[in-house]
Write a protein that holds these residues in place. Structure first.
Motif, PDB file in Angstrom:
ATOM      1  N   GLY A   6       0.824  -1.211   0.000  1.00  0.00           N
ATOM      2  CA  GLY A   6       0.000   0.000   0.000  1.00  0.00           C
ATOM      3  C   GLY A   6       0.853   1.255   0.000  1.00  0.00           C
ATOM      4  N   PRO A   7       0.222   2.407   0.229  1.00  0.00           N
ATOM      5  CA  PRO A   7       0.971   3.666   0.236  1.00  0.00           C
ATOM      6  C   PRO A   7       2.062   3.655   1.308  1.00  0.00           C
ATOM      7  CG  PRO A   7      -1.379   4.087   0.101  1.00  0.00           C
ATOM      8  CD  PRO A   7      -1.220   2.622   0.394  1.00  0.00           C
ATOM      9  N   LEU A   8       3.252   4.054   0.929  1.00  0.00           N
ATOM     10  CA  LEU A   8       4.387   4.010   1.856  1.00  0.00           C
ATOM     11  C   LEU A   8       4.205   4.935   3.048  1.00  0.00           C
ATOM     12  CD1 LEU A   8       7.273   3.744  -0.745  1.00  0.00           C
ATOM     13  CD2 LEU A   8       6.370   1.946   0.749  1.00  0.00           C
ATOM     14  N   ILE A   9       3.452   6.007   2.878  1.00  0.00           N
ATOM     15  CA  ILE A   9       3.229   6.937   3.987  1.00  0.00           C
ATOM     16  C   ILE A   9       2.484   6.246   5.126  1.00  0.00           C
ATOM     17  CG2 ILE A   9       1.042   7.940   3.226  1.00  0.00           C
ATOM     18  CD1 ILE A   9       4.013   9.965   4.548  1.00  0.00           C
ATOM     19  N   HIS A  10       1.685   5.217   4.796  1.00  0.00           N
ATOM     20  CA  HIS A  10       0.978   4.464   5.836  1.00  0.00           C
ATOM     21  C   HIS A  10       1.948   3.620   6.657  1.00  0.00           C
ATOM     22  CE1 HIS A  10      -3.055   4.613   3.440  1.00  0.00           C
ATOM     23  NE2 HIS A  10      -2.676   5.790   3.894  1.00  0.00           N
TER      24      HIS A  10
ATOM     25  N   ILE B 145      14.329   4.236   7.500  1.00  0.00           N
ATOM     26  CA  ILE B 145      15.196   3.923   6.353  1.00  0.00           C
ATOM     27  C   ILE B 145      15.266   2.409   6.164  1.00  0.00           C
ATOM     28  CG2 ILE B 145      17.538   4.082   5.402  1.00  0.00           C
ATOM     29  CD1 ILE B 145      16.083   6.787   5.503  1.00  0.00           C
ATOM     30  N   SER B 146      15.458   1.674   7.233  1.00  0.00           N
ATOM     31  CA  SER B 146      15.522   0.208   7.154  1.00  0.00           C
ATOM     32  C   SER B 146      14.220  -0.360   6.624  1.00  0.00           C
ATOM     33  CB  SER B 146      15.813  -0.378   8.537  1.00  0.00           C
ATOM     34  OG  SER B 146      17.071   0.026   8.987  1.00  0.00           O
ATOM     35  N   LEU B 147      13.097   0.155   7.087  1.00  0.00           N
ATOM     36  CA  LEU B 147      11.788  -0.308   6.629  1.00  0.00           C
ATOM     37  C   LEU B 147      11.616  -0.057   5.133  1.00  0.00           C
ATOM     38  CD1 LEU B 147       8.914  -1.367   7.277  1.00  0.00           C
ATOM     39  CD2 LEU B 147       8.287   1.009   7.714  1.00  0.00           C
ATOM     40  N   LEU B 148      11.960   1.128   4.684  1.00  0.00           N
ATOM     41  CA  LEU B 148      11.838   1.447   3.259  1.00  0.00           C
ATOM     42  C   LEU B 148      12.720   0.534   2.407  1.00  0.00           C
ATOM     43  CD1 LEU B 148      11.723   5.342   3.337  1.00  0.00           C
ATOM     44  CD2 LEU B 148       9.906   3.800   2.561  1.00  0.00           C
ATOM     45  N   LYS B 149      13.930   0.296   2.839  1.00  0.00           N
ATOM     46  CA  LYS B 149      14.833  -0.570   2.079  1.00  0.00           C
ATOM     47  C   LYS B 149      14.239  -1.972   1.911  1.00  0.00           C
ATOM     48  CE  LYS B 149      19.499   0.657   2.654  1.00  0.00           C
ATOM     49  NZ  LYS B 149      20.732   0.581   3.453  1.00  0.00           N
TER      50      LYS B 149
END
Length: 119
Positions: free
Chosen positions: A36-40, A79-83
């Motif tokens: 889903g949307p990364l902002i969530h 940052i770790s989550l996004l990667k």
């Protein structure tokens, strides 16, 4: 105005973005990842912590064929989550098609055909 915002928030979960070049899809707010949307996932701090502006497109997040933070050594949780959440960049880098917004009902594949009955 309130009705427009309410309807948009109701319809938003049913709209997915199929990434082509990534030049139209919003990196943070569009539903373009399997999660889903990364902002969530990151919360409102995601753009500030990552250095990627909240109005950035998916294409803006690419640098030399890789995600902008792929070389980051930051131990920040966001940052770790996004990667971990970002899909491979290669298909986007190699694409020449436009991004497409599609309807997705619960267990069905996304489609460009809208159905009032199914909605």
């Amino acid at each position: 105005m309130t009705l427009k915002v309410t309807l948009r928030s109701l319809a938003r979960p049913f709209v997915v973005c199929e990434i082509g070049t990534g030049s139209n899809a919003n990196f943070w707010y569009d539903n373009w990842t399997e999660l889903g949307p990364l902002i969530h996932l990151t919360g409102e701090k995601g753009p500030a912590v990552s250095g990627m502006h909240k109005d950035a497109t998916v294409a803006d997040a690419l640098r030399n064929g890789h995600w902008w933070l792929s070389a980051s050594r930051s131990r920040n949780a966001i940052i770790s989550l996004l990667k971990q959440c970002l899909p491979p960049a290669t298909p986007i880098v190699q694409s020449s098609t436009d991004d497409r917004y599609l309807w997705k009902m619960e267990n069905e594949s996304p489609t460009d055909q809208f159905s009032t009955a199914k909605t």
